[in-house]
Design a protein around this motif. Structure first.
Motif, mmCIF file in Angstrom:
data_model
loop_
_atom_site.group_PDB
_atom_site.id
_atom_site.type_symbol
_atom_site.label_atom_id
_atom_site.label_comp_id
_atom_site.label_asym_id
_atom_site.label_seq_id
_atom_site.Cartn_x
_atom_site.Cartn_y
_atom_site.Cartn_z
ATOM 1 N N VAL A 58 100.720 62.515 -5.511
ATOM 2 C CA VAL A 58 100.455 62.666 -4.082
ATOM 3 C C VAL A 58 101.486 63.594 -3.453
ATOM 4 C CG1 VAL A 58 100.377 61.476 -1.855
ATOM 5 C CG2 VAL A 58 99.368 60.398 -3.869
ATOM 6 N N ARG A 59 101.000 64.569 -2.682
ATOM 7 C CA ARG A 59 101.904 65.477 -1.975
ATOM 8 C C ARG A 59 101.805 65.342 -0.461
ATOM 9 N NH1 ARG A 59 102.438 71.250 -5.126
ATOM 10 N NH2 ARG A 59 103.082 70.407 -7.150
ATOM 11 N N VAL A 60 100.647 64.943 0.026
ATOM 12 C CA VAL A 60 100.411 64.785 1.465
ATOM 13 C C VAL A 60 99.588 63.523 1.671
ATOM 14 C CG1 VAL A 60 99.381 65.801 3.545
ATOM 15 C CG2 VAL A 60 100.436 67.285 1.844
ATOM 16 N N ILE A 61 99.856 62.816 2.776
ATOM 17 C CA ILE A 61 99.133 61.587 3.092
ATOM 18 C C ILE A 61 98.391 61.773 4.415
ATOM 19 C CG2 ILE A 61 99.376 59.107 3.581
ATOM 20 C CD1 ILE A 61 102.142 59.401 2.013
ATOM 21 N N PHE A 94 109.263 41.379 16.651
ATOM 22 C CA PHE A 94 109.073 42.755 17.079
ATOM 23 C C PHE A 94 109.889 43.738 16.248
ATOM 24 C CE2 PHE A 94 106.525 41.589 20.639
ATOM 25 C CZ PHE A 94 105.824 42.743 20.932
ATOM 26 N N PHE A 95 111.116 43.380 15.897
ATOM 27 C CA PHE A 95 111.918 44.283 15.082
ATOM 28 C C PHE A 95 111.329 44.412 13.677
ATOM 29 C CE2 PHE A 95 115.047 44.229 18.411
ATOM 30 C CZ PHE A 95 115.760 45.401 18.236
ATOM 31 N N GLU A 96 110.851 43.311 13.112
ATOM 32 C CA GLU A 96 110.239 43.371 11.781
ATOM 33 C C GLU A 96 108.962 44.204 11.818
ATOM 34 O OE1 GLU A 96 109.731 39.293 10.673
ATOM 35 O OE2 GLU A 96 111.786 39.089 9.910
ATOM 36 N N GLN A 97 108.160 44.023 12.866
ATOM 37 C CA GLN A 97 106.913 44.772 12.961
ATOM 38 C C GLN A 97 107.185 46.254 13.220
ATOM 39 O OE1 GLN A 97 103.544 44.508 16.100
ATOM 40 N NE2 GLN A 97 103.096 42.904 14.597
ATOM 41 N N PHE A 98 108.222 46.559 13.993
ATOM 42 C CA PHE A 98 108.604 47.957 14.222
ATOM 43 C C PHE A 98 108.957 48.628 12.905
ATOM 44 C CE2 PHE A 98 111.780 51.249 14.882
ATOM 45 C CZ PHE A 98 111.245 52.011 15.908
ATOM 46 N N ASP A 99 109.749 47.947 12.086
ATOM 47 C CA ASP A 99 110.149 48.497 10.791
ATOM 48 C C ASP A 99 108.921 48.752 9.912
ATOM 49 O OD1 ASP A 99 112.346 49.165 8.869
ATOM 50 O OD2 ASP A 99 111.432 47.522 7.742
ATOM 51 N N GLU A 100 107.974 47.837 9.959
ATOM 52 C CA GLU A 100 106.749 47.956 9.180
ATOM 53 C C GLU A 100 105.868 49.086 9.699
ATOM 54 O OE1 GLU A 100 103.907 44.515 7.490
ATOM 55 O OE2 GLU A 100 103.922 44.625 9.674
ATOM 56 N N PHE A 101 105.702 49.133 11.019
ATOM 57 C CA PHE A 101 104.766 50.054 11.643
ATOM 58 C C PHE A 101 105.226 51.505 11.564
ATOM 59 C CE2 PHE A 101 102.497 51.354 15.774
ATOM 60 C CZ PHE A 101 101.283 51.542 15.120
ATOM 61 N N THR A 102 106.532 51.734 11.574
ATOM 62 C CA THR A 102 107.045 53.110 11.562
ATOM 63 C C THR A 102 107.231 53.658 10.146
ATOM 64 O OG1 THR A 102 109.300 52.231 11.817
ATOM 65 C CG2 THR A 102 108.171 52.966 13.823
ATOM 66 N N THR A 103 106.605 53.045 9.164
ATOM 67 C CA THR A 103 106.685 53.533 7.785
ATOM 68 C C THR A 103 106.276 55.007 7.657
ATOM 69 O OG1 THR A 103 106.284 51.296 6.959
ATOM 70 C CG2 THR A 103 105.985 53.090 5.396
ATOM 71 N N PRO A 104 105.249 55.511 8.380
ATOM 72 C CA PRO A 104 104.922 56.941 8.251
ATOM 73 C C PRO A 104 106.091 57.853 8.590
ATOM 74 C CG PRO A 104 103.158 55.794 9.405
ATOM 75 C CD PRO A 104 104.308 54.817 9.277
ATOM 76 N N TRP A 105 106.913 57.438 9.534
ATOM 77 C CA TRP A 105 108.097 58.214 9.914
ATOM 78 C C TRP A 105 109.147 58.163 8.811
ATOM 79 C CZ3 TRP A 105 109.782 61.316 13.903
ATOM 80 C CH2 TRP A 105 111.155 61.478 14.072
ATOM 81 N N ARG A 106 109.315 57.014 8.174
ATOM 82 C CA ARG A 106 110.439 56.809 7.267
ATOM 83 C C ARG A 106 110.180 57.264 5.830
ATOM 84 N NH1 ARG A 106 111.065 52.084 6.330
ATOM 85 N NH2 ARG A 106 109.459 51.030 7.547
ATOM 86 N N ILE A 107 108.924 57.340 5.394
ATOM 87 C CA ILE A 107 108.691 57.803 4.031
ATOM 88 C C ILE A 107 108.993 59.294 3.926
ATOM 89 C CG2 ILE A 107 107.001 56.002 3.504
ATOM 90 C CD1 ILE A 107 104.796 58.112 3.862
ATOM 91 N N THR A 108 109.132 59.796 2.696
ATOM 92 C CA THR A 108 109.635 61.156 2.502
ATOM 93 C C THR A 108 108.545 62.216 2.506
ATOM 94 O OG1 THR A 108 109.532 60.973 0.080
ATOM 95 C CG2 THR A 108 111.573 60.264 1.159
ATOM 96 N N ARG A 216 109.942 67.437 1.479
ATOM 97 C CA ARG A 216 110.708 66.212 1.705
ATOM 98 C C ARG A 216 112.029 66.511 2.405
ATOM 99 N NH1 ARG A 216 109.285 63.061 -4.001
ATOM 100 N NH2 ARG A 216 108.390 61.265 -2.947
ATOM 101 N N VAL A 217 112.710 67.556 1.962
ATOM 102 C CA VAL A 217 113.992 67.939 2.586
ATOM 103 C C VAL A 217 113.793 68.221 4.069
ATOM 104 C CG1 VAL A 217 115.680 69.815 2.746
ATOM 105 C CG2 VAL A 217 115.183 68.766 0.525
#
Length: 280
Positions: A58-61, A94-108, A216-217
């Protein structure tokens, strides 16, 4: 489409496919609810994103929605049945759900939001922190839940548009059209409804052709620019405020939840909208 479907049966509300162009298609699949986000869908979306991020093929999601719209926001029916014992439990949630929900931002790997018709509340926020957002011309976007006494969640909006625009959207709870969203910088591209898939695939193929390590960089660097300017501190502060308003709900929100339990979601929303008639 040649698809990796080995674990698709494990998902209840998500479709996971990888095609021959190295594009992973994640489809929100609660069409009967216009893909409203419940706990199960949030968890499955996170798992699908992490799975794609680890997959060397996978290169793009791409995140898209099935049925009549991209995402109608948070599942208010599920919310009506939630019980939190204290403000601490609400804050943790809310903090746990924020961490879960913002996964698109955090993945590489880069993530494209392919949006049609509806992107409200959590659906709107999801489109904001994806790296690229392509939207059909008939789409409405925004935070109309503010009008019901419901706070947002992942407050990326002030980092995407200017101050006056952010205040206009947030302090009116109004919706914006796709063309307005493009003009103010909320989205990347507007296309006609029948062009969405091809436009998304064209953009994804272009991004997939760039060397993956370079992608990714640059994603990591660009995200860090905003985080160093205070994005993470600001969103954490907003979550603290949300925990307070969530535990000590405003009267309008309490009335909405009672109406949902007694008369159903549609009737409750129609009733809540009455005070805004002819004001937009």
């Amino acid at each position: 489409m040649s698809a990796d479907t080995a674990n698709s049966a494990d998902y209840q509300h998500l479709l996971y496919e990888v095609d021959s162009d190295h594009i992973c298609w994640l489809t929100l699949n609660r069409p009967e609810k216009i893909n409203a986000m419940n706990k199960r869908l949030l968890a499955e979306l996170r798992e699908g994103l992490l799975r794609a991020d680890k997959d060397d093929d996978v290169r793009v999601i791409v995140i898209r929605g099935s049925g009549k719209g991209f995402c109608a926001g948070h599942d208010l029916v599920e919310d009506a049945n939630d019980v939190f014992k204290s403000i601490y439990h609400y804050r943790t949630h809310f903090f746990e759900q924020f961490d879960e929900f913002t996964t698109p931002w955090r993945i590489t790997k880069p993530v494209i939001a392919s949006v049609h018709k509806v992107a409200i509340g959590k659906g709107f926020e999801l489109s904001l922190f994806c790296d690229i957002t392509i939207v059909t011309s008939d789409t409405k976007m925004g935070y109309n839940e503010f009008r019901y006494g419901i706070a947002g969640h992942c407050m990326f909006l002030p980092w995407v548009v200017n101050m006056k625009t952010a205040k206009n959207i947030m302090l009116t709870g109004g919706e914006v059209t796709a063309h307005q969203a493009k003009e103010i910088g909320l989205i990347t591209e507007v296309v006609e409804p029948d062009e969405l898939h091809e436009a998304t695939k064209r953009k994804a193929k272009l991004m997939a052709a760039i060397p993956p390590d370079i992608q990714r960089v640059h994603k990591m660097y660009l995200n860090r620019v905003y985080e160093m300017q205070g994005l993470k501190s600001a969103t954490d502060y907003y979550l603290e405020l949300v925990a307070i308003t969530g535990h000590q709900t405003v009267p309008e929100y309490a009335q909405l939840m009672d109406m949902i339990k007694e008369h159903g979601l549609r009737a409750a929303l129609d009733k809540a909208q009455e005070r805004y008639k002819d004001l937009d």
